[in-house]
Design an enzyme around this catalytic site. Sequence first.
Site, PDB file in Angstrom:
ATOM      1  N   PHE A  89       0.854  -1.176   0.000  1.00 36.64           N
ATOM      2  CA  PHE A  89       0.000   0.000   0.000  1.00 36.64           C
ATOM      3  C   PHE A  89       0.890   1.227   0.000  1.00 36.64           C
ATOM      4  CE2 PHE A  89      -2.388   3.534   1.676  1.00 36.64           C
ATOM      5  CZ  PHE A  89      -3.567   3.454   0.951  1.00 36.64           C
ATOM      6  N   ASP A 104       9.364   2.974   2.019  1.00 39.37           N
ATOM      7  CA  ASP A 104       8.161   3.734   2.326  1.00 39.37           C
ATOM      8  C   ASP A 104       7.878   3.575   3.819  1.00 39.37           C
ATOM      9  OD1 ASP A 104       5.646   4.754   2.722  1.00 39.37           O
ATOM     10  OD2 ASP A 104       4.752   3.829   0.947  1.00 39.37           O
ATOM     11  N   LYS A 134       2.318  11.243   7.294  1.00 42.35           N
ATOM     12  CA  LYS A 134       1.401  10.990   8.402  1.00 42.35           C
ATOM     13  C   LYS A 134       1.845  11.690   9.680  1.00 42.35           C
ATOM     14  CE  LYS A 134      -0.679   6.768   6.574  1.00 42.35           C
ATOM     15  NZ  LYS A 134      -1.933   7.430   6.150  1.00 42.35           N
TER      16      LYS A 134
END
Length: 402
Positions: A147, A232, A261
């Site tokens: 993802f 990531d 985030k």
Amino acid sequence: MTATTDAISAQEHAALADHWSAPNYHPMSVVLAQGEGAWVTDLDGRRYLDFVSGYSALNFGHRHPDIVAAAKAQLDRLTLTGRSFHNDQFGLFCSELAELTGTEMVLPASTGAEAVESAVKIARKWAYQVKGVPDGAAEIIVAGANFHGRTTTMVSFSTDPSARNGFGPFTPGFTVVPFGDLDALTSAITENTAAVLLEPIQGEAGVVVPPRGYLAGVRRLCDETGTLFIADEIQCGLARAGATLALDDENVRADLYTLGKSLGAGLVPVSAVVGRADVLGVLKPGEHGSTFGGNPLACSVARAVVRLLATGEFQERSRELGTYLHSCLEAVDGVAEVRGRGLWAGVQIAEGRPTGHRVSEAMAERGLLCKENQGHLRVAPPLVITREEIDLGVDVIAKVLG
């Protein structure tokens, strides 16, 4: 005239959202109005313990006082300039984030998906300018069950049908191999491979940790073949998995990292690509940009985040309380497996126990916000949580699964 927030009931708020917003989410029947630390409160005044943390965006909890103070101070000064001008927060943000992560250069952005898109562009340009890959032939290898975002490029190499169906044609130039399989990765690399793009711990797949030594093997393979390693760490980085960067746990370094985030602490969207100067340095003025990337407000908030992380307190909390959280979850009847690292756990629900959206709703009814997905729970409380609060949350999980 639109009614004021105070005059609208929770049911009316939900009805407005259902009617006027595109149906790309299926939220729980909770309308939140306030948050502090590890707790949130709905419109009716009921409190909930937050085991979602905005998918790691709220690593420091809701409204951490240091971060809120930094935002308020900056709001009174300057919020946006665009990159056509310098501002007095940008250079400090870049230097402090680079020092925290042990990297050489920073490319600011706003969202995680934007950071990954930027890393893909940089890797391709580096492949053509430095590695000598023929123009238009660069390949990037990714892992199955990944993802990396929801843009057209990102879903082009997703293996989740719900992310892909109906969104083609897809962007070429990506090869998918199984996560954790070093032999498959070795076979997939060619002379045109620009980069290997991986999550060190796969979050959406269920907080999946690869076999020990896999990430070191990826680093070794990239070195041997002149290939970039892009990590990531948008969800797993910045103390979530018990270290500043999740790769630190295996003493592995990537060439580029994508961060996001929690870099904005739930106040503003902040992301970045950080890494080697000779790789990020392939960009020239006019070739890439971001209107809000590096804006003064975002930089001020992110600098407050960096200061909190620089103390090492949150990395230590994640390690110590994470060990406690995992041991508590493993003792729950109805739990088949607990995966993860730090204050991050993928809880596989045992066969025959309740699953689906009703599990999340049942926990919310008991005062815990925790999302079920495809038979597992993703448990990610804020790093400010206490042992007593962990006990409260795990007790609810045990009651719902029991």
